[in-house]
Write a protein that holds these residues in place. Structure first.
Motif, PDB file in Angstrom:
ATOM      1  N   GLU A  72       0.763  -1.177   0.030  1.00  0.00           N
ATOM      2  CA  GLU A  72       0.008   0.032   0.084  1.00  0.00           C
ATOM      3  C   GLU A  72       0.872   1.332  -0.158  1.00  0.00           C
ATOM      4  O   GLU A  72       0.466   2.344  -0.497  1.00  0.00           O
ATOM      5  N   PHE A  73       2.204   1.210   0.576  1.00  0.00           N
ATOM      6  CA  PHE A  73       3.100   2.054   0.669  1.00  0.00           C
ATOM      7  C   PHE A  73       4.260   1.750   0.136  1.00  0.00           C
ATOM      8  O   PHE A  73       4.640   0.449   0.331  1.00  0.00           O
ATOM      9  N   THR A  74       5.229   2.676  -0.369  1.00  0.00           N
ATOM     10  CA  THR A  74       6.463   2.294  -0.781  1.00  0.00           C
ATOM     11  C   THR A  74       7.747   3.095  -0.178  1.00  0.00           C
ATOM     12  O   THR A  74       8.810   2.818  -0.374  1.00  0.00           O
ATOM     13  N   HIS A  75       7.435   3.644   0.698  1.00  0.00           N
ATOM     14  CA  HIS A  75       8.730   4.436   1.504  1.00  0.00           C
ATOM     15  C   HIS A  75       8.002   4.652   3.120  1.00  0.00           C
ATOM     16  O   HIS A  75       6.866   4.899   3.307  1.00  0.00           O
ATOM     17  N   ILE A  76       9.169   4.948   4.001  1.00  0.00           N
ATOM     18  CA  ILE A  76       8.856   5.106   5.387  1.00  0.00           C
ATOM     19  C   ILE A  76       9.762   5.852   6.049  1.00  0.00           C
ATOM     20  O   ILE A  76      10.984   5.736   5.516  1.00  0.00           O
ATOM     21  N   GLY A  77       9.593   6.723   7.124  1.00  0.00           N
ATOM     22  CA  GLY A  77      10.702   7.319   7.796  1.00  0.00           C
ATOM     23  C   GLY A  77       9.962   7.595   9.364  1.00  0.00           C
ATOM     24  O   GLY A  77       8.826   7.135   9.715  1.00  0.00           O
ATOM     25  N   ILE A  78      10.834   8.065  10.343  1.00  0.00           N
ATOM     26  CA  ILE A  78      10.346   8.152  11.660  1.00  0.00           C
ATOM     27  C   ILE A  78      10.298   9.736  11.697  1.00  0.00           C
ATOM     28  O   ILE A  78      11.110  10.752  11.357  1.00  0.00           O
ATOM     29  N   ILE A  79       9.116   9.979  12.442  1.00  0.00           N
ATOM     30  CA  ILE A  79       8.810  11.543  12.841  1.00  0.00           C
ATOM     31  C   ILE A  79       9.658  11.975  13.943  1.00  0.00           C
ATOM     32  O   ILE A  79       9.769  11.426  15.118  1.00  0.00           O
ATOM     33  N   SER A  80      10.107  13.156  13.947  1.00  0.00           N
ATOM     34  CA  SER A  80      11.045  13.871  14.887  1.00  0.00           C
ATOM     35  C   SER A  80      10.419  15.322  15.168  1.00  0.00           C
ATOM     36  O   SER A  80      10.135  16.160  14.398  1.00  0.00           O
ATOM     37  N   LEU A  81       9.899  15.514  16.419  1.00  0.00           N
ATOM     38  CA  LEU A  81       9.351  16.939  16.583  1.00  0.00           C
ATOM     39  C   LEU A  81      10.258  17.637  17.160  1.00  0.00           C
ATOM     40  O   LEU A  81      11.053  17.294  18.175  1.00  0.00           O
ATOM     41  N   GLU A  82      10.548  18.860  16.410  1.00  0.00           N
ATOM     42  CA  GLU A  82      11.373  20.042  16.681  1.00  0.00           C
ATOM     43  C   GLU A  82      10.659  21.156  16.965  1.00  0.00           C
ATOM     44  O   GLU A  82      10.256  21.615  15.955  1.00  0.00           O
ATOM     45  N   ASN A  83      10.522  21.800  18.174  1.00  0.00           N
ATOM     46  CA  ASN A  83       9.808  23.007  18.441  1.00  0.00           C
ATOM     47  C   ASN A  83       8.536  22.950  18.019  1.00  0.00           C
ATOM     48  O   ASN A  83       7.744  23.894  17.248  1.00  0.00           O
ATOM     49  N   PRO A 193       8.164  -1.802   3.169  1.00  0.00           N
ATOM     50  CA  PRO A 193       7.514  -0.888   4.385  1.00  0.00           C
ATOM     51  C   PRO A 193       6.097  -1.482   4.604  1.00  0.00           C
ATOM     52  O   PRO A 193       5.670  -1.346   5.835  1.00  0.00           O
ATOM     53  N   SER A 194       5.676  -2.516   3.843  1.00  0.00           N
ATOM     54  CA  SER A 194       4.264  -2.963   4.292  1.00  0.00           C
ATOM     55  C   SER A 194       4.296  -3.887   5.595  1.00  0.00           C
ATOM     56  O   SER A 194       3.430  -4.001   6.250  1.00  0.00           O
ATOM     57  N   GLU A 195       5.692  -4.333   5.828  1.00  0.00           N
ATOM     58  CA  GLU A 195       5.868  -5.191   7.166  1.00  0.00           C
ATOM     59  C   GLU A 195       5.393  -4.447   8.206  1.00  0.00           C
ATOM     60  O   GLU A 195       5.090  -5.025   9.316  1.00  0.00           O
ATOM     61  N   PHE A 196       5.854  -3.214   8.262  1.00  0.00           N
ATOM     62  CA  PHE A 196       5.581  -2.562   9.672  1.00  0.00           C
ATOM     63  C   PHE A 196       4.283  -2.334   9.830  1.00  0.00           C
ATOM     64  O   PHE A 196       3.659  -2.281  11.144  1.00  0.00           O
ATOM     65  N   THR A 197       3.212  -2.343   8.911  1.00  0.00           N
ATOM     66  CA  THR A 197       1.831  -2.096   9.207  1.00  0.00           C
ATOM     67  C   THR A 197       1.308  -3.345   9.914  1.00  0.00           C
ATOM     68  O   THR A 197       0.205  -3.203  10.188  1.00  0.00           O
ATOM     69  N   LYS A 198       1.930  -4.519   9.737  1.00  0.00           N
ATOM     70  CA  LYS A 198       1.632  -5.931  10.205  1.00  0.00           C
ATOM     71  C   LYS A 198       1.970  -6.012  11.769  1.00  0.00           C
ATOM     72  O   LYS A 198       1.281  -6.833  12.392  1.00  0.00           O
TER      73      LYS A 198
END
Length: 206
Positions: A72-83, A193-198
């Motif tokens: 369903e998706f082809t790319h993945i990343g991690i969110i980092s909150l800064e200010n 990336p689909s493996e993380f959704t499982k």
């Protein structure tokens, strides 16, 4: 008789080639016509360590889409909150090939994405802060994208490998299954990336 057989074989080969081209064209049209993400996106209540997935528009994304039958998706990343501004730390082919950190609004710009989702794990805040700190160290230390998709190299990472190793490094191993692909040049075990959704401890929030 022999000439007729050769002619039939050649004709069948041409027909097979045309069918493959049509299938590829159909797949590409289906891939490209996904819902377009709006240019300006406002998110509230995002957390450090949330993961964001997108269906990209690049050639590499189309390849993932074709190869991974669960994609369903082809790319993945991690969110980092800064200010209070959400950034995404991710690994993607580029001119420099360095690990990238960019605003979420750019990561999900319609030029880069046609579909997206955000998932949240059930790990605590302190733990996820460590995950983000680890991912950010990959960016600061100028780790690079790994075009060979080799899980044994720690300073060369592809997108899912970056997420996997950032979590694993702080004591939260993610049990994701690589998929073995056979190429002319050899075999590669790649995590899609689909493996993380499982994974049971990730929940889709957007």
């Amino acid at each position: 008789m022999l000439i007729a057989k050769k002619y039939c074989a050649k004709k069948n080969g041409v027909l097979l080639f045309l069918v493959l081209i049509l299938l590829l064209l159909f797949s590409y049209l289906k891939f490209y016509q996904r819902i377009t993400v709006k240019n300006i996106i406002h998110f509230k209540n995002l957390h450090n360590g949330d993961i964001v997935l997108r269906c990209g528009r690049s050639t590499e994304s189309f390849t993932v889409y074709l190869v991974d039958d669960n994609s369903e998706f082809t790319h993945i990343g991690i969110i980092s909150l800064e200010n209070d501004i959400p950034y995404v730390i991710h690994s993607v082919p580029s001119k420099t090939n360095f690990i990238q950190k960019e605003k979420l609004s750019i990561f999900l710009n319609s030029k880069n994405a046609s579909k997206f989702a955000i998932y949240r794990s059930n790990f605590n805040e302190v733990h996820l802060d460590k995950v983000v700190k680890t991912a950010n160290s990959y960016y600061l230390n100028k780790y690079v994208f790994d075009p060979k998709y080799d899980l044994t190299t720690n300073t060369k990472l592809y997108c899912t490998e970056l997420v996997l190793k950032a979590f694993n490094a702080v004591g939260s191993p993610l049990k994701v299954k690589p998929k073995e692909l056979n190429y002319i040049i050899g075999k590669h075990s790649i995590i899609f990336p689909s493996e993380f959704t499982k994974l049971p401890f990730f929940t889709r929030i957007i």
